[in-house]
Scaffold this active site. Structure first.
Site, PDB file in Angstrom:
ATOM      1  N   ASP A  34     -46.244 -19.058 -27.108  1.00  0.00           N
ATOM      2  CA  ASP A  34     -45.040 -19.888 -26.970  1.00  0.00           C
ATOM      3  C   ASP A  34     -45.427 -21.360 -26.939  1.00  0.00           C
ATOM      4  OD1 ASP A  34     -43.565 -17.669 -26.838  1.00  0.00           O
ATOM      5  OD2 ASP A  34     -42.921 -17.901 -24.749  1.00  0.00           O
ATOM      6  N   PHE A  35     -46.552 -21.630 -26.229  1.00  0.00           N
ATOM      7  CA  PHE A  35     -46.989 -23.008 -26.092  1.00  0.00           C
ATOM      8  C   PHE A  35     -47.324 -23.611 -27.463  1.00  0.00           C
ATOM      9  CE2 PHE A  35     -50.294 -26.225 -25.610  1.00  0.00           C
ATOM     10  CZ  PHE A  35     -49.654 -27.094 -24.737  1.00  0.00           C
ATOM     11  N   PHE A  37     -46.308 -22.632 -30.309  1.00  0.00           N
ATOM     12  CA  PHE A  37     -45.077 -22.733 -31.085  1.00  0.00           C
ATOM     13  C   PHE A  37     -44.338 -24.037 -30.713  1.00  0.00           C
ATOM     14  CE2 PHE A  37     -40.564 -22.001 -31.792  1.00  0.00           C
ATOM     15  CZ  PHE A  37     -40.557 -21.526 -33.091  1.00  0.00           C
ATOM     16  N   ASP A  38     -44.238 -24.280 -29.413  1.00  0.00           N
ATOM     17  CA  ASP A  38     -43.556 -25.506 -28.970  1.00  0.00           C
ATOM     18  C   ASP A  38     -44.281 -26.753 -29.462  1.00  0.00           C
ATOM     19  OD1 ASP A  38     -41.658 -24.016 -27.759  1.00  0.00           O
ATOM     20  OD2 ASP A  38     -42.483 -24.189 -25.731  1.00  0.00           O
ATOM     21  N   SER A  83      -9.725  -8.596 -27.794  1.00  0.00           N
ATOM     22  CA  SER A  83     -10.655  -7.825 -26.968  1.00  0.00           C
ATOM     23  C   SER A  83     -10.594  -6.371 -27.417  1.00  0.00           C
ATOM     24  CB  SER A  83     -10.307  -7.976 -25.501  1.00  0.00           C
ATOM     25  OG  SER A  83      -8.997  -7.532 -25.320  1.00  0.00           O
ATOM     26  N   LEU A  84     -11.339  -5.533 -26.750  1.00  0.00           N
ATOM     27  CA  LEU A  84     -11.371  -4.113 -27.116  1.00  0.00           C
ATOM     28  C   LEU A  84     -10.699  -3.309 -26.017  1.00  0.00           C
ATOM     29  CD1 LEU A  84     -15.099  -3.753 -28.182  1.00  0.00           C
ATOM     30  CD2 LEU A  84     -13.128  -3.489 -29.685  1.00  0.00           C
ATOM     31  N   GLU A 114     -22.366   1.197 -31.420  1.00  0.00           N
ATOM     32  CA  GLU A 114     -23.245   0.099 -30.993  1.00  0.00           C
ATOM     33  C   GLU A 114     -23.237   0.042 -29.478  1.00  0.00           C
ATOM     34  OE1 GLU A 114     -21.510  -3.465 -32.623  1.00  0.00           O
ATOM     35  OE2 GLU A 114     -21.184  -2.431 -34.495  1.00  0.00           O
ATOM     36  N   LYS A 116     -22.636  -2.078 -25.997  1.00  0.00           N
ATOM     37  CA  LYS A 116     -21.775  -3.198 -25.621  1.00  0.00           C
ATOM     38  C   LYS A 116     -22.626  -4.157 -24.790  1.00  0.00           C
ATOM     39  CE  LYS A 116     -17.100  -4.113 -24.094  1.00  0.00           C
ATOM     40  NZ  LYS A 116     -17.313  -5.234 -23.183  1.00  0.00           N
ATOM     41  N   ASP A 118     -23.643  -7.341 -22.605  1.00  0.00           N
ATOM     42  CA  ASP A 118     -22.926  -8.065 -21.570  1.00  0.00           C
ATOM     43  C   ASP A 118     -23.345  -9.532 -21.577  1.00  0.00           C
ATOM     44  OD1 ASP A 118     -21.104  -8.270 -19.623  1.00  0.00           O
ATOM     45  OD2 ASP A 118     -22.295  -7.330 -18.044  1.00  0.00           O
ATOM     46  N   TYR A 225     -22.503  -8.731 -34.290  1.00  0.00           N
ATOM     47  CA  TYR A 225     -21.930  -7.387 -34.491  1.00  0.00           C
ATOM     48  C   TYR A 225     -20.628  -7.355 -35.282  1.00  0.00           C
ATOM     49  CZ  TYR A 225     -19.802  -9.094 -30.135  1.00  0.00           C
ATOM     50  OH  TYR A 225     -19.200  -9.865 -29.187  1.00  0.00           O
ATOM     51  N   LYS A 312     -17.101   2.479 -21.239  1.00  0.00           N
ATOM     52  CA  LYS A 312     -17.911   1.837 -20.200  1.00  0.00           C
ATOM     53  C   LYS A 312     -18.666   2.886 -19.398  1.00  0.00           C
ATOM     54  CE  LYS A 312     -16.469  -2.624 -20.142  1.00  0.00           C
ATOM     55  NZ  LYS A 312     -15.733  -3.276 -19.084  1.00  0.00           N
ATOM     56  N   CYS A 406     -37.051 -19.119  13.091  1.00  0.00           N
ATOM     57  CA  CYS A 406     -37.876 -18.641  11.973  1.00  0.00           C
ATOM     58  C   CYS A 406     -38.647 -17.390  12.397  1.00  0.00           C
ATOM     59  CB  CYS A 406     -38.855 -19.738  11.551  1.00  0.00           C
ATOM     60  SG  CYS A 406     -40.000 -19.167  10.273  1.00  0.00           S
ATOM     61  N   CYS A 409     -42.559 -18.394  12.501  1.00  0.00           N
ATOM     62  CA  CYS A 409     -43.187 -19.370  13.392  1.00  0.00           C
ATOM     63  C   CYS A 409     -42.320 -19.735  14.597  1.00  0.00           C
ATOM     64  CB  CYS A 409     -43.568 -20.630  12.609  1.00  0.00           C
ATOM     65  SG  CYS A 409     -42.140 -21.584  12.094  1.00  0.00           S
ATOM     66  N   CYS A 424     -36.357 -23.141   7.471  1.00  0.00           N
ATOM     67  CA  CYS A 424     -37.265 -23.392   8.582  1.00  0.00           C
ATOM     68  C   CYS A 424     -37.844 -24.787   8.351  1.00  0.00           C
ATOM     69  CB  CYS A 424     -38.382 -22.356   8.615  1.00  0.00           C
ATOM     70  SG  CYS A 424     -39.726 -22.882   9.700  1.00  0.00           S
ATOM     71  N   CYS A 430     -45.672 -23.624   9.296  1.00  0.00           N
ATOM     72  CA  CYS A 430     -45.119 -22.269   9.135  1.00  0.00           C
ATOM     73  C   CYS A 430     -45.947 -21.535   8.060  1.00  0.00           C
ATOM     74  CB  CYS A 430     -43.653 -22.385   8.745  1.00  0.00           C
ATOM     75  SG  CYS A 430     -42.862 -20.812   8.434  1.00  0.00           S
TER      76      CYS A 430
HETATM   77  S1  IVH Z   1     -16.778  -5.814 -31.484  1.00  0.00           S
HETATM   78  C1  IVH Z   1     -12.357  -6.669 -32.667  1.00  0.00           C
HETATM   79  N1  IVH Z   1     -19.143  -5.067 -30.655  1.00  0.00           N
HETATM   80  O1  IVH Z   1     -16.843  -7.000 -25.951  1.00  0.00           O
HETATM   81  C2  IVH Z   1     -13.623  -6.165 -32.084  1.00  0.00           C
HETATM   82  N2  IVH Z   1     -17.823  -6.417 -29.201  1.00  0.00           N
HETATM   83  O2  IVH Z   1     -13.982  -6.351 -25.090  1.00  0.00           O
HETATM   84  C3  IVH Z   1     -14.598  -7.237 -31.882  1.00  0.00           C
HETATM   85  N3  IVH Z   1     -18.922  -6.990 -27.096  1.00  0.00           N
HETATM   86  O3  IVH Z   1     -15.184  -9.950 -26.807  1.00  0.00           O
HETATM   87  C4  IVH Z   1     -15.628  -6.938 -30.889  1.00  0.00           C
HETATM   88  N4  IVH Z   1     -20.816  -5.936 -27.490  1.00  0.00           N
HETATM   89  O4  IVH Z   1     -17.653 -10.091 -26.387  1.00  0.00           O
HETATM   90  C5  IVH Z   1     -18.013  -5.746 -30.360  1.00  0.00           C
HETATM   91  N5  IVH Z   1     -21.281  -4.356 -30.074  1.00  0.00           N
HETATM   92  C6  IVH Z   1     -20.167  -5.040 -29.786  1.00  0.00           C
HETATM   93  C7  IVH Z   1     -20.003  -5.732 -28.566  1.00  0.00           C
HETATM   94  C8  IVH Z   1     -18.809  -6.412 -28.303  1.00  0.00           C
HETATM   95  C9  IVH Z   1     -20.147  -6.689 -26.633  1.00  0.00           C
HETATM   96  C10 IVH Z   1     -17.929  -7.792 -26.347  1.00  0.00           C
HETATM   97  C11 IVH Z   1     -17.336  -8.941 -27.115  1.00  0.00           C
HETATM   98  C12 IVH Z   1     -15.854  -8.750 -27.072  1.00  0.00           C
HETATM   99  C13 IVH Z   1     -15.672  -7.788 -25.957  1.00  0.00           C
HETATM  100  C14 IVH Z   1     -14.467  -6.935 -26.242  1.00  0.00           C
END
Ligand code: IVH
Length: 684
Positions: A34-35, A37-38, A83-84, A114, A116, A118, A225, A312, A406, A409, A424, A430
């Site tokens: 890494d070094f 590379f930097d 969202s999903l 895939e 999910k 976080d 993704y 989930k 503490c 000590c 402390c 200490c």
């Molecule tokens: S697909 C329309 N794939 O989950 C579908 N989302 O609750 C687009 N997320 O806002 C999302 N891993 O931030 C997709 N393999 C994955 C994901 C993923 C995490 C998150 C993403 C999204 C949220 C949906």
């Protein structure tokens, strides 16, 4: 160096850096540290600043950041970021599959599975293969333009490989790799900063930081993704992902196609445990109907697609009994309570201890000894107590009274206003603080006396040969050779005797000698001034040049330094007001440790005519090299910065300066001065 040579070197360095980046992020291999590379990046940045005419729009130096954004622009998403739907059971998933089957009226279909991830959802827009914009999800309709920060994420390509569509958007999840998160937290703990709570929040907070060079130091990563655009010509999501991967994006290799919902369930089981070995936290899986036409047929509800859903995993939680609380004291004196639990199996490992953070956390949970508590584990991070099962609380239990002295000590603890932790204050005597400071001083990033392990330091303290890090420099070979001490073995629960052989004694003496050559900024970091991490130490050393100037610096002159705020300034002043610290520094000076920057770098002040004025230098000059010009500006109280903004005072324009800089400065009404005008200003 001639411009031609510079152009050639810039090209070579760029190719080299791109080669190593690609190897690291696409193929998970590395041929250099890494070094190193930097260092390549530092070299390239230096050349680009001297020869800005050769700096490419997609130069890898953008990865090191440097742009300060006061407020992020709000951008409306071309395609809303939905969202999903979530499911938590296999039955829910089977119901989802029934809805898909019904919607597709008897067609066959397959799923793309895939994990999910976080982290923080990001939308990246590319035009003609170049990254134009990175935007956060925001409320789904509009988000923040965080392009300069996203550019510091090395796995996000600035320029794509191969044939790519003229315009498209790709979405993914930016995240804090677990190892990186632990590294950053260990560093924060070391200099007495509060810890980041978890990788997800930390990633989100990092991407909203104003200073992109801080973002760059955190080494976030990103998995892509989802590909969006008009007439891209792909039939399936898996084709899209293969294309995205071939253009140079980071796609997690964990995906898999499944031909039925049973196959999807098998995928879920397969990853339930294995996901903990990934570099990123995951909380479930996402399944998508693979065929893009079928996705269109299924369409969207107001909130989410009908062709995708997430499953989930159950939070990895267990219940156990809180047996006692231990209080640990760190190098800076900060006290951390740790829960001792009846051993319990959680996510494949036996958990006996959990973090409780601080007194507030204990109060918030209303914890009592003997309580039945819930413990949770996120990824590989230390488990934490999340709640108490009040139904099982014993009637005679009493609230925990936080310690007032503490545990090491006996000194009464203090808690500063606005701070979460107790401290402390007995820094000088200490034991864990004394030991911690020496360990901090000898670490590789500081003076690097790494042949001296923690056990030997304990041995030296036991034998009263040292009481602080400066004493290391008075040690002799004879004192070390054959030195006997005891070490405590956690496994056996008892002390065993040890003695130093002549070879290790010799190595230690040699390493101590070599450490006298370590540059001032690393010694300064090693001193262990609270809140002064590696980067802050570098800034302070570069600005004040030597320990005496730093020791005499006023609050105002400290906060005038880039990146130094009130808290650091107060801490530096307090450090130098302590008599013991002054004595320690004197011992270091006597020993010949570096307490000033290399003479050749020192700038002799000439005047203060440019006080508070900022300069950008561009082009080539006849009477000065760019470095000399930069030094002249600094010697007369001015500051040289790299980018043109409304607040800039002067642009010093040389020959062959970049047309875009000139145009920007003219539009913003910045004063543009020639080399001759500059010389006149300093002569006046
Ligand atoms: S697909 C329309 N794939 O989950 C579908 N989302 O609750 C687009 N997320 O806002 C999302 N891993 O931030 C997709 N393999 C994955 C994901 C993923 C995490 C998150 C993403 C999204 C949220 C949906």
């Amino acid at each position: 160096m001639t411009p031609d040579q510079a152009q050639e070197q810039i090209k070579q360095l760029t190719d080299q850096i791109n080669y190593h980046s690609d190897l690291y992020y696409q193929k998970s291999k590395s041929e250099i540290s890494d070094f190193d590379f930097d260092q390549l990046l530092v070299k390239l940045a230096a050349l680009e600043s001297e020869f800005p005419q050769f700096k490419a729009e997609d130069s890898p130096t953008q990865r090191v950041g440097g742009t300060i954004t006061k407020e992020f622009d709000s951008v409306i998403h071309k395609y809303p970021m939905l969202s999903l739907g979530n499911t938590y059971s296999e039955e829910d998933l089977i119901e989802f599959d029934n809805r898909v089957a019904k919607g597709l009226e008897g067609q066959t279909y397959e799923y793309f599975c895939e994990l999910k991830f976080d982290g923080v959802a990001l939308s990246l827009t590319y035009e003609d293969g170049v990254l134009k914009r990175a935007v956060t999800r925001g409320d789904g309709t509009q988000g923040d333009d965080i392009t300069t920060n996203a550019k510091t994420i090395r796995s996000i390509p600035l320029k794509l490989k191969g044939e790519v569509p003229a315009e498209f958007e790709v979405r993914g999840e930016a995240f804090f790799p677990i190892k990186e998160f632990q590294r950053v937290n260990a560093e924060r703990e070391d200099i007495g900063l509060d810890l980041l709570a978890n990788p997800r929040n930390a990633a989100s907070g990092t991407l909203k930081m104003q200073d992109s060079s801080v973002v760059s130091q955190r080494r976030l990563d990103c998995f892509l993704y989802y590909l969006l655009g008009e007439n891209l010509g792909y039939q399936t999501h898996s084709e899209c992902m293969a294309a995205v991967e071939s253009w140079g994006f980071n796609v997690s290799p964990t995906y898999s196609k499944r031909s039925s919902i049973q196959g999807v369930l098998a995928y879920i089981h397969e990853w339930e445990e294995k996901r903990h070995t990934l570099p990123v936290e995951t909380d479930g899986i996402v399944i998508k109907v693979n065929d893009l036409n079928q996705q269109d047929q299924l369409g969207f509800t107001a909130k989410s697609p009908r062709w995708a859903i997430s499953y989930k995993y159950k939070a990895e939680s267990a219940t156990t009994v809180l047996e006692s609380i231990t209080y640990q004291v760190g190098r800076t004196g900060s006290v951390t309570p740790v829960a001792n639990l009846s051993p319990v199996l959680l996510a494949g490992t036996t958990v006996k201890r959990a973090s409780l953070h601080n007194a507030d956390q204990i109060e918030r949970l209303d914890l009592r000894i003997g309580d039945t508590v819930f413990v949770e584990k996120g990824g590989e991070i230390i488990p934490k107590v999340t709640a108490v099962n009040l139904d099982l609380r014993k009637t005679d239990s009493e609230p925990i009274v936080y310690i007032t002295e503490c545990p090491e000590c006996g000194t009464p603890l203090v808690r500063q206003e606005g701070e979460a932790n107790h401290y402390c204050p007995n820094a000088d005597a200490c034991p864990p603080q004394v030991l911690g400071r020496i360990e901090h001083f000898i670490q590789r990033k500081a003076v690097d006396i790494d042949s001296l392990g923690p056990e030997t330091i304990r041995g030296l303290l036991q034998n009263n040969l040292i009481s602080n890090y400066a004493d290391l420099y008075s040690l002799t070979f004879d004192q070390l050779n054959g030195l006997e001490f005891r070490i405590f073995s956690d496994k056996k629960g008892e002390y065993t005797a040890r003695s130093l052989r002549d070879k290790s004694a010799g190595n230690i003496i040699k390493a101590i000698e070599v450490s006298k050559k370590v540059p001032f900024e690393r010694v300064l970091f090693g001193l262990g001034i609270r809140f002064v991490g590696k980067t802050v130490a570098e800034k302070l050393a570069a600005h004040f040049q030597n320990i005496d100037a730093l020791g005499l610096a006023s609050f105002e002159s400290l906060i005038a330094v880039d990146e130094i705020g009130d808290r650091i300034a107060h801490s530096v002043i307090a450090f130098f007001q302590n008599e013991e610290h002054i004595k320690t520094i004197e011992k270091l000076r006597q020993a010949g440790v570096q307490l000033k920057t290399d003479q050749s770098q020192i700038i002799v002040p000439e005047s203060n005519i440019f006080a508070d004025k900022t300069f950008v230098i561009s082009g080539v000059f006849t009477q000065f090299s760019r470095d000399e010009l930069q030094e002249k500006i600094k010697a007369n109280g001015g500051k040289v910065i790299s980018s043109i903004s409304k607040k800039l005072d002067y642009l010093v324009a040389g020959d062959k300066m970049g047309p875009s800089k000139l145009e920007k400065a003219t539009t913003l009404g910045i004063k543009i001065i020639s080399e001759e005008e500059f010389i006149q200003m300093i002569n006046n």
